[in-house]
Design a protein around this motif. Structure first.
Motif, PDB file in Angstrom:
ATOM      1  N   UNK A  93      12.821  -6.754 -14.726  1.00 15.49           N
ATOM      2  CA  UNK A  93      13.852  -5.936 -13.881  1.00 15.49           C
ATOM      3  C   UNK A  93      13.030  -5.087 -12.864  1.00 15.49           C
ATOM      4  N   UNK A  94      12.041  -4.332 -13.364  1.00 19.14           N
ATOM      5  CA  UNK A  94      11.249  -3.470 -12.354  1.00 19.14           C
ATOM      6  C   UNK A  94      10.511  -4.227 -11.350  1.00 19.14           C
ATOM      7  N   UNK A  95       9.608  -5.500 -11.581  1.00 16.51           N
ATOM      8  CA  UNK A  95       9.199  -6.175 -10.851  1.00 16.51           C
ATOM      9  C   UNK A  95      10.068  -6.654  -9.717  1.00 16.51           C
ATOM     10  N   UNK A  96      11.513  -6.991  -9.943  1.00 17.70           N
ATOM     11  CA  UNK A  96      12.361  -7.584  -9.107  1.00 17.70           C
ATOM     12  C   UNK A  96      12.723  -6.550  -8.141  1.00 17.70           C
ATOM     13  N   UNK A  97      12.670  -5.357  -8.652  1.00 19.37           N
ATOM     14  CA  UNK A  97      13.250  -4.168  -7.711  1.00 19.37           C
ATOM     15  C   UNK A  97      12.002  -3.409  -6.995  1.00 19.37           C
ATOM     16  N   UNK A  98      11.021  -3.919  -7.183  1.00 16.70           N
ATOM     17  CA  UNK A  98       9.498  -3.531  -6.480  1.00 16.70           C
ATOM     18  C   UNK A  98       9.441  -4.172  -5.408  1.00 16.70           C
ATOM     19  N   UNK A  99       8.677  -3.335  -4.124  1.00 16.26           N
ATOM     20  CA  UNK A  99       8.383  -4.181  -2.996  1.00 16.26           C
ATOM     21  C   UNK A  99       7.344  -4.978  -3.075  1.00 16.26           C
ATOM     22  N   UNK A 100       6.945  -6.163  -2.316  1.00 13.10           N
ATOM     23  CA  UNK A 100       5.644  -6.593  -2.337  1.00 13.10           C
ATOM     24  C   UNK A 100       4.809  -5.746  -1.610  1.00 13.10           C
ATOM     25  N   UNK A 101       3.672  -5.421  -2.138  1.00  8.95           N
ATOM     26  CA  UNK A 101       2.828  -4.187  -1.444  1.00  8.95           C
ATOM     27  C   UNK A 101       1.416  -5.158  -0.851  1.00  8.95           C
ATOM     28  N   UNK A 102       1.269  -6.432  -0.940  1.00  5.85           N
ATOM     29  CA  UNK A 102       0.089  -7.176  -0.805  1.00  5.85           C
ATOM     30  C   UNK A 102      -0.523  -6.722   0.502  1.00  5.85           C
ATOM     31  N   UNK A 103       0.440  -6.532   1.687  1.00  5.18           N
ATOM     32  CA  UNK A 103      -0.254  -6.422   2.986  1.00  5.18           C
ATOM     33  C   UNK A 103      -0.420  -4.725   3.147  1.00  5.18           C
ATOM     34  N   UNK A 104      -0.136  -3.893   2.179  1.00 10.59           N
ATOM     35  CA  UNK A 104       0.045  -2.528   2.565  1.00 10.59           C
ATOM     36  C   UNK A 104      -1.402  -1.756   3.109  1.00 10.59           C
ATOM     37  N   UNK A 105      -1.206  -1.018   3.947  1.00 10.96           N
ATOM     38  CA  UNK A 105      -2.425  -0.172   4.339  1.00 10.96           C
ATOM     39  C   UNK A 105      -2.366   1.075   3.579  1.00 10.96           C
ATOM     40  N   UNK A 106      -3.209   1.167   2.904  1.00 10.79           N
ATOM     41  CA  UNK A 106      -3.488   2.407   1.967  1.00 10.79           C
ATOM     42  C   UNK A 106      -3.691   3.852   3.116  1.00 10.79           C
ATOM     43  N   UNK A 107      -3.987   3.726   4.194  1.00 16.84           N
ATOM     44  CA  UNK A 107      -4.058   4.801   5.048  1.00 16.84           C
ATOM     45  C   UNK A 107      -3.056   5.007   6.065  1.00 16.84           C
ATOM     46  N   UNK A 108      -1.731   4.177   5.888  1.00 15.16           N
ATOM     47  CA  UNK A 108      -0.939   4.690   6.929  1.00 15.16           C
ATOM     48  C   UNK A 108       0.440   5.249   6.815  1.00 15.16           C
ATOM     49  N   UNK A 109       0.436   5.808   5.622  1.00 13.79           N
ATOM     50  CA  UNK A 109       1.745   6.379   4.962  1.00 13.79           C
ATOM     51  C   UNK A 109       1.924   7.660   5.697  1.00 13.79           C
ATOM     52  N   UNK A 110       1.139   8.430   5.733  1.00 10.06           N
ATOM     53  CA  UNK A 110       1.434   9.851   6.395  1.00 10.06           C
ATOM     54  C   UNK A 110       0.515  10.034   7.771  1.00 10.06           C
ATOM     55  N   UNK A 111       0.008   8.942   8.207  1.00  7.11           N
ATOM     56  CA  UNK A 111      -1.155   9.121   9.364  1.00  7.11           C
ATOM     57  C   UNK A 111      -0.463   9.677  10.627  1.00  7.11           C
ATOM     58  N   UNK A 112       0.811   9.581  10.841  1.00  9.48           N
ATOM     59  CA  UNK A 112       1.133  10.118  12.194  1.00  9.48           C
ATOM     60  C   UNK A 112       2.056  11.168  11.779  1.00  9.48           C
TER      61      UNK A 112
END
Length: 432
Positions: free
Chosen positions: A404-423
């Motif tokens: 259930x948790x995996x089905x609710x989780x986003x796919x994060x494979x292409x995530x940039x670790x430095x982009x979340x709060x950069x702006x």
């Protein structure tokens, strides 16, 4: 900094941590009941040993908050050095404790106190290793690199089991031989510190520090990413319970319930750990190719399908089948989940509170599910008259929560670790 040197420091330190944790679990399953509890009440001693094992997990959430705070405010490196020291020294001291016959009730009390210190130090060790490796890795191969601290986990479990297996058959094991593996932890601490002190700080953290670190990273992750935190909790809670049921409880079940020699369960743990070490980076590579969610989901479904057959094999009492059962259940299914868990967790959280987010999601669930799991499993088996079917059902239930948790989780494979709060301007975080 080079990712190779960071990964080496992370893997070695994590191996030391899980050597300590695995060692306590092995001793709780085999020897602590006779050393720190009354010899004339074996069932009470077994339950007492698993209770001491579980108590250590109560300190892990506190350690997760404290050292997660240190890691997100002062740096990843200081937190990793402090946790390694605290864990290793407390484990070494366990090897020096007097027994119940020598000091009575003071023996289990001292054991519990040192277990609490061990748990406090473990509260953010693996989280820090994941963060350091993920933040310095090639994003295209982050699944592979973030899986490598997991090999440190397997190496620590393997070495602890090997050392215990060497000493367990000795005539002096009950008298003093069991203490030697605990004292050897001091050697691992020295090696781990040598590598960790030489590693520079994470560049991602240094850039974040230049912008202004969070005053209270735990509160910030709760406010900014509650959904991702809940998903991380839902992934960690059942996974941790599964791991400790197979690593710790089954060892006790094989020796105490089935009456097999301790070397059978220890050999099964050794073989499954070796298989896990080999497969861990391969599952990490697979997660880089097809995504985090498919690998995690497939492993959880496979474990659920294998739960009953695994215990049918174990209940035959045939050593080869016991080893086969744990190798498939833990060495393959659990390893596949663990290989992906590292990259998923690091990619779910922003840099400002990544350490805290991972530590909190891992350690609060460890206290609620991982620590009590062997005790719960032992109680269920005792209530079922020694039958294993309740444990198979428990494993299936844990796997269902993961699905259930995996089905609710986003796919994060292409995530940039430095982009979340950069702006976002630094002032936007002033209220945290």
């Amino acid at each position: 900094m080079t990712n190779t040197s960071v990964t080496k420091a992370a893997v070695i330190g994590t191996a030391v941590e899980f050597y300590d944790l695995a060692l306590f679990g092995l001793a709780a399953a085999i020897v602590f009941n006779g050393q720190f509890f009354p010899a004339d009440a074996p069932l009470a001693g077994t339950l007492g040993s698993f209770t001491a094992f579980a108590v250590g997990f109560l300190a892990r959430p506190i350690g997760g908050v404290v050292f997660g705070h240190v890691g997100d405010r002062l740096g990843r490196k200081p937190a990793l050095v402090l946790t390694l020291l605290l864990m290793g020294l407390s484990t070494t001291c366990i090897g020096l404790l007097p027994t119940y016959d020598q000091v009575g009730l003071a023996a289990p009390i001292l054991l519990v106190l040192l277990r609490l210190l061990q748990g406090f130090g473990a509260g953010a060790e693996f989280a820090g290793a994941l963060v350091m490796v993920a933040e310095t890795s090639d994003p295209r191969r982050r699944g592979l690199w973030a899986s490598l601290p997991g090999t440190g986990v397997q190496i620590g479990i393997l070495v602890a089991t090997l050392v215990f297996t060497v000493f367990a058959p000795l005539p002096s094991f009950e008298a003093w031989g069991w203490r030697v593996p605990f004292l050897l932890s001091l050697v691992g601490v020295a090696v781990g510190l040598f590598f960790r002190i030489r590693v520079p700080e994470s560049e991602l953290f240094e850039r974040e520090r230049a912008r202004g670190v969070s005053r209270f990273p735990v509160l910030e992750v709760l406010r900014r990413q509650p959904r991702h935190l809940l998903i991380a909790v839902a992934l960690n809670a059942p996974y941790g319970a599964i791991g400790y049921i197979l690593n710790v409880f089954v060892l006790s079940y094989v020796t105490k319930t089935l009456g097999l020699p301790a070397t059978v369960g220890l050999t099964a743990n050794i073989v499954s750990s070796v298989v896990g070490i080999v497969l861990m980076p391969l599952f990490g590579l697979l997660a880089d190719r097809v995504g985090r969610r498919p690998v995690f989901l497939g492993a959880a479904l496979a474990l659920s399908a294998f739960a009953f057959p695994m215990f049918w094999l174990i209940d035959t009492g045939r050593p080869v089948l016991v080893v086969l059962a744990l190798t498939v259940g833990y060495g393959v299914c659990v390893t596949a989940m663990f290989a992906v868990l590292g990259s998923m967790l690091t990619e779910l959280f922003g840099t400002r509170y990544r350490y805290s987010g991972i530590a909190v999601s891992r350690e609060w669930t460890a206290a609620l599910t991982s620590g009590p799991a062997p005790l719960v499993a032992a109680t269920l088996v005792a209530g079922a008259g020694g039958a294993s079917w309740p444990i198979a059902l428990l494993l299936m239930g844990c796997s269902a929560v993961i699905v259930i948790a995996v089905l609710l989780a986003p796919e994060t494979r292409a995530k940039d670790l430095d982009d979340r709060l950069s702006h976002e301007p630094v002032g936007s975080h002033a209220v945290i």
